[in-house]
Enzyme design. Structure first.
Site, PDB file in Angstrom:
ATOM      1  N   SER A  32       0.719  -0.685   0.341  1.00  0.00           N
ATOM      2  CA  SER A  32       0.100   0.000   0.002  1.00  0.00           C
ATOM      3  C   SER A  32       0.787   1.555  -0.066  1.00  0.00           C
ATOM      4  O   SER A  32       2.057   1.627   0.966  1.00  0.00           O
ATOM      5  CB  SER A  32      -0.986   0.225   1.578  1.00  0.00           C
ATOM      6  OG  SER A  32      -2.173  -0.634   1.182  1.00  0.00           O
ATOM      7  N   HIS A  63      -3.891   0.537  -4.784  1.00  0.00           N
ATOM      8  CA  HIS A  63      -2.867  -0.942  -5.407  1.00  0.00           C
ATOM      9  C   HIS A  63      -3.530  -0.585  -7.289  1.00  0.00           C
ATOM     10  O   HIS A  63      -4.461  -0.453  -7.261  1.00  0.00           O
ATOM     11  CB  HIS A  63      -3.389  -1.703  -4.906  1.00  0.00           C
ATOM     12  CG  HIS A  63      -2.662  -2.181  -3.245  1.00  0.00           C
ATOM     13  ND1 HIS A  63      -2.383  -3.225  -3.277  1.00  0.00           N
ATOM     14  CD2 HIS A  63      -3.282  -1.602  -2.220  1.00  0.00           C
ATOM     15  CE1 HIS A  63      -2.333  -2.727  -1.742  1.00  0.00           C
ATOM     16  NE2 HIS A  63      -2.676  -1.990  -1.411  1.00  0.00           N
ATOM     17  N   HIS A  85      -5.801  -9.384  -0.916  1.00  0.00           N
ATOM     18  CA  HIS A  85      -5.546  -9.377   0.328  1.00  0.00           C
ATOM     19  C   HIS A  85      -6.279 -10.333   1.217  1.00  0.00           C
ATOM     20  O   HIS A  85      -7.379 -10.446  -0.476  1.00  0.00           O
ATOM     21  CB  HIS A  85      -5.641  -8.127   1.415  1.00  0.00           C
ATOM     22  CG  HIS A  85      -4.716  -7.318   0.709  1.00  0.00           C
ATOM     23  ND1 HIS A  85      -4.761  -5.996  -0.688  1.00  0.00           N
ATOM     24  CD2 HIS A  85      -3.163  -6.763   1.368  1.00  0.00           C
ATOM     25  CE1 HIS A  85      -3.294  -5.142  -0.471  1.00  0.00           C
ATOM     26  NE2 HIS A  85      -2.516  -6.097   0.741  1.00  0.00           N
ATOM     27  N   TYR A  87      -8.692  -9.954   3.259  1.00  0.00           N
ATOM     28  CA  TYR A  87      -9.918  -9.585   3.457  1.00  0.00           C
ATOM     29  C   TYR A  87     -10.328  -8.860   2.266  1.00  0.00           C
ATOM     30  O   TYR A  87     -11.437  -8.556   2.156  1.00  0.00           O
ATOM     31  CB  TYR A  87     -10.282  -7.717   4.168  1.00  0.00           C
ATOM     32  CG  TYR A  87      -8.210  -7.248   3.483  1.00  0.00           C
ATOM     33  CD1 TYR A  87      -9.114  -6.358   2.645  1.00  0.00           C
ATOM     34  CD2 TYR A  87      -7.699  -6.886   4.031  1.00  0.00           C
ATOM     35  CE1 TYR A  87      -8.302  -4.772   1.710  1.00  0.00           C
ATOM     36  CE2 TYR A  87      -6.735  -6.129   3.319  1.00  0.00           C
ATOM     37  CZ  TYR A  87      -6.939  -4.781   2.372  1.00  0.00           C
ATOM     38  OH  TYR A  87      -5.863  -4.216   2.261  1.00  0.00           O
ATOM     39  N   GLU A  88      -9.798  -8.806   0.671  1.00  0.00           N
ATOM     40  CA  GLU A  88     -11.005  -8.498  -0.409  1.00  0.00           C
ATOM     41  C   GLU A  88     -12.222  -9.653  -0.462  1.00  0.00           C
ATOM     42  O   GLU A  88     -12.523  -9.860  -1.394  1.00  0.00           O
ATOM     43  CB  GLU A  88      -9.591  -8.224  -1.717  1.00  0.00           C
ATOM     44  CG  GLU A  88      -9.160  -6.649  -1.253  1.00  0.00           C
ATOM     45  CD  GLU A  88      -8.123  -7.024  -2.764  1.00  0.00           C
ATOM     46  OE1 GLU A  88      -8.861  -6.405  -3.530  1.00  0.00           O
ATOM     47  OE2 GLU A  88      -7.019  -7.372  -2.515  1.00  0.00           O
ATOM     48  N   ALA A 115       2.708  -1.993   4.390  1.00  0.00           N
ATOM     49  CA  ALA A 115       2.320  -1.368   5.683  1.00  0.00           C
ATOM     50  C   ALA A 115       2.535  -2.080   6.359  1.00  0.00           C
ATOM     51  O   ALA A 115       2.050  -2.512   5.875  1.00  0.00           O
ATOM     52  CB  ALA A 115       1.606  -0.055   4.659  1.00  0.00           C
ATOM     53  N   MET A 216      -1.674  -6.859   6.671  1.00  0.00           N
ATOM     54  CA  MET A 216      -2.988  -7.616   6.921  1.00  0.00           C
ATOM     55  C   MET A 216      -2.626  -7.853   5.814  1.00  0.00           C
ATOM     56  O   MET A 216      -2.792  -8.436   4.717  1.00  0.00           O
ATOM     57  CB  MET A 216      -3.964  -7.519   6.799  1.00  0.00           C
ATOM     58  CG  MET A 216      -4.067  -5.652   6.582  1.00  0.00           C
ATOM     59  SD  MET A 216      -5.603  -5.070   6.837  1.00  0.00           S
ATOM     60  CE  MET A 216      -5.998  -3.852   7.891  1.00  0.00           C
ATOM     61  N   SER A 217      -1.003  -8.686   5.883  1.00  0.00           N
ATOM     62  CA  SER A 217       0.046  -9.075   4.167  1.00  0.00           C
ATOM     63  C   SER A 217       1.077  -9.799   4.415  1.00  0.00           C
ATOM     64  O   SER A 217       1.194 -10.473   5.691  1.00  0.00           O
ATOM     65  CB  SER A 217      -0.141  -8.729   2.785  1.00  0.00           C
ATOM     66  OG  SER A 217       0.813  -7.911   3.357  1.00  0.00           O
ATOM     67  N   ASN A 240       1.916   3.616  10.663  1.00  0.00           N
ATOM     68  CA  ASN A 240       1.194   4.197  12.168  1.00  0.00           C
ATOM     69  C   ASN A 240       1.291   3.291  13.010  1.00  0.00           C
ATOM     70  O   ASN A 240       1.672   2.576  13.131  1.00  0.00           O
ATOM     71  CB  ASN A 240      -0.290   4.262  11.539  1.00  0.00           C
ATOM     72  CG  ASN A 240      -0.428   2.650  10.844  1.00  0.00           C
ATOM     73  OD1 ASN A 240      -0.367   2.055  10.088  1.00  0.00           O
ATOM     74  ND2 ASN A 240      -1.554   1.797  12.123  1.00  0.00           N
ATOM     75  N   HIS A 254      -7.067   4.165   6.203  1.00  0.00           N
ATOM     76  CA  HIS A 254      -6.414   3.869   5.463  1.00  0.00           C
ATOM     77  C   HIS A 254      -4.893   5.394   4.446  1.00  0.00           C
ATOM     78  O   HIS A 254      -4.403   5.124   4.400  1.00  0.00           O
ATOM     79  CB  HIS A 254      -7.467   3.709   3.683  1.00  0.00           C
ATOM     80  CG  HIS A 254      -6.512   2.391   3.334  1.00  0.00           C
ATOM     81  ND1 HIS A 254      -5.388   1.362   2.714  1.00  0.00           N
ATOM     82  CD2 HIS A 254      -7.064   3.624   1.329  1.00  0.00           C
ATOM     83  CE1 HIS A 254      -5.443   1.509   1.963  1.00  0.00           C
ATOM     84  NE2 HIS A 254      -5.637   2.513   0.912  1.00  0.00           N
TER      85      HIS A 254
END
Ligand code: HPA
Length: 300
Positions: A32, A63, A85, A87-88, A115, A216-217, A240, A254
């Site tokens: 990201s 992306h 991902h 979550y997609e 990220a 998340m990856s 963050n 995001h």
């Protein structure tokens, strides 16, 4: 289609071979806010994911969703401008499909970027963390890309999970960072499914588990690469600081991740190019570049 056989990976790899004359040696997954790094790639052959058999289409803002094959610092790279991902809504095998396709293309070394939220209290927004090891929490919970029939052509049924992040490449990254004066951290990356950020209690739990950064990856991709015998380097950008304080009023978003990405890109770019320069000096990649130059033009 949620799981794949060797023929599926080969159909994708064969299609990519028909679209480029270049033989990539190094895979690069850009996370990201980091996909603009692909603009540095010269003599680029660009293939949208939508055109590659069995590739899912990335749905996340930030992306780009294409494969960029070309030259970077004397290396021939195959860069994913945007990743998939869990979550997609994809299966973990879909998420990690490009890694195996790269392996079938002849890629030996995979550089993963992402990220991540900083869990280690010493980490600051803008830091780069060289991943030493990971906690594949979602994988441990059963969402594992290696679940299902094992494809022996890639690796064994019960693969080891130590030395996933190749010690030689970690050392190299730290050496290059020191040479360039780019400050880097080192630590353990932990993968969750997302898409939500973590609750304060979850953040404190993950800190106690020994994780330094959360995202998340990456862990699933790295495990699939390791299973296939690829060398792996993982670089997390701390976009963050994960919030473990119940009373804190700030919120990760995001937008914050994308903004921090902009700040980190120049530093990550310098580090990545430095690493590639060093890899270009190594034998196997020099041969690949030479072979590319020697290959006759086939047109298209
Ligand atoms: N948590 C999970 N994934 C992330 C974060 C985070 O704080 N930041 C960027 N990706």
């Amino acid at each position: 289609m949620e799981t794949f056989a060797l023929t599926h990976y080969d159909e994708a790899a064969d299609y990519i071979r028909r679209r480029t004359r270049q033989q990539p040696q190094i895979g690069l997954i850009l996370g990201s806010g980091l996909s603009e790094l692909a603009a540095q790639i010269e003599e680029a052959d660009i293939i949208p994911y939508a055109e590659i058999p069995h590739f899912p289409v990335s749905t996340v803002a930030g992306h780009a969703g294409r494969l960029v094959i070309g030259r970077l610092e004397g290396c021939v790279v195959c860069a994913m401008q945007g990743r998939f991902h869990y979550y997609e809504g994809y299966s973990m095998q879909q998420v990690t499909l490009p890694v195996r396709v790269m392996k079938r293309l002849g890629v030996q070394t995979l550089i993963l970027t992402n990220a991540a939220g900083g869990l280690n209290p010493r980490f600051r927004v803008g830091d780069i963390m060289v991943i030493e090891d990971h906690i594949n929490l979602i994988g441990m919970a059963g969402v594992n890309p290696l679940r299902g029939p094992n494809l022996d052509d890639f690796g064994p049924r019960f693969p080891a999970a130590n030395r996933i992040y190749t010690p030689r490449l970690r050392t190299l990254a730290h050496e290059v960072a020191t040479e360039l004066g780019v400050p880097v951290q080192r630590g353990v990356y932990l993968q969750l499914s997302g898409p939500n950020f973590e609750s304060p209690a979850e953040v404190r739990m993950l800190q106690r588990l020994g994780a330094d950064a959360v995202g998340m990856s990456t862990a699933a991709e790295a495990m699939v690469a390791h299973h296939a015998g690829m060398e792996t380097l993982g670089l997390s950008t701390i976009t963050n600081v994960a919030i473990g304080d119940l009373e804190a009023t700030g919120q990760p978003s995001h937008e914050e991740v994308m903004e921090a990405g902009k700040v980190i890109v120049p530093r990550l770019k310098a580090l990545l190019l430095g690493v590639l320069q060093r890899l270009a000096g190594e034998g196997s990649n020099r041969q690949a570049v030479a072979a590319n130059q020697a290959r006759p033009t086939e047109g298209g």
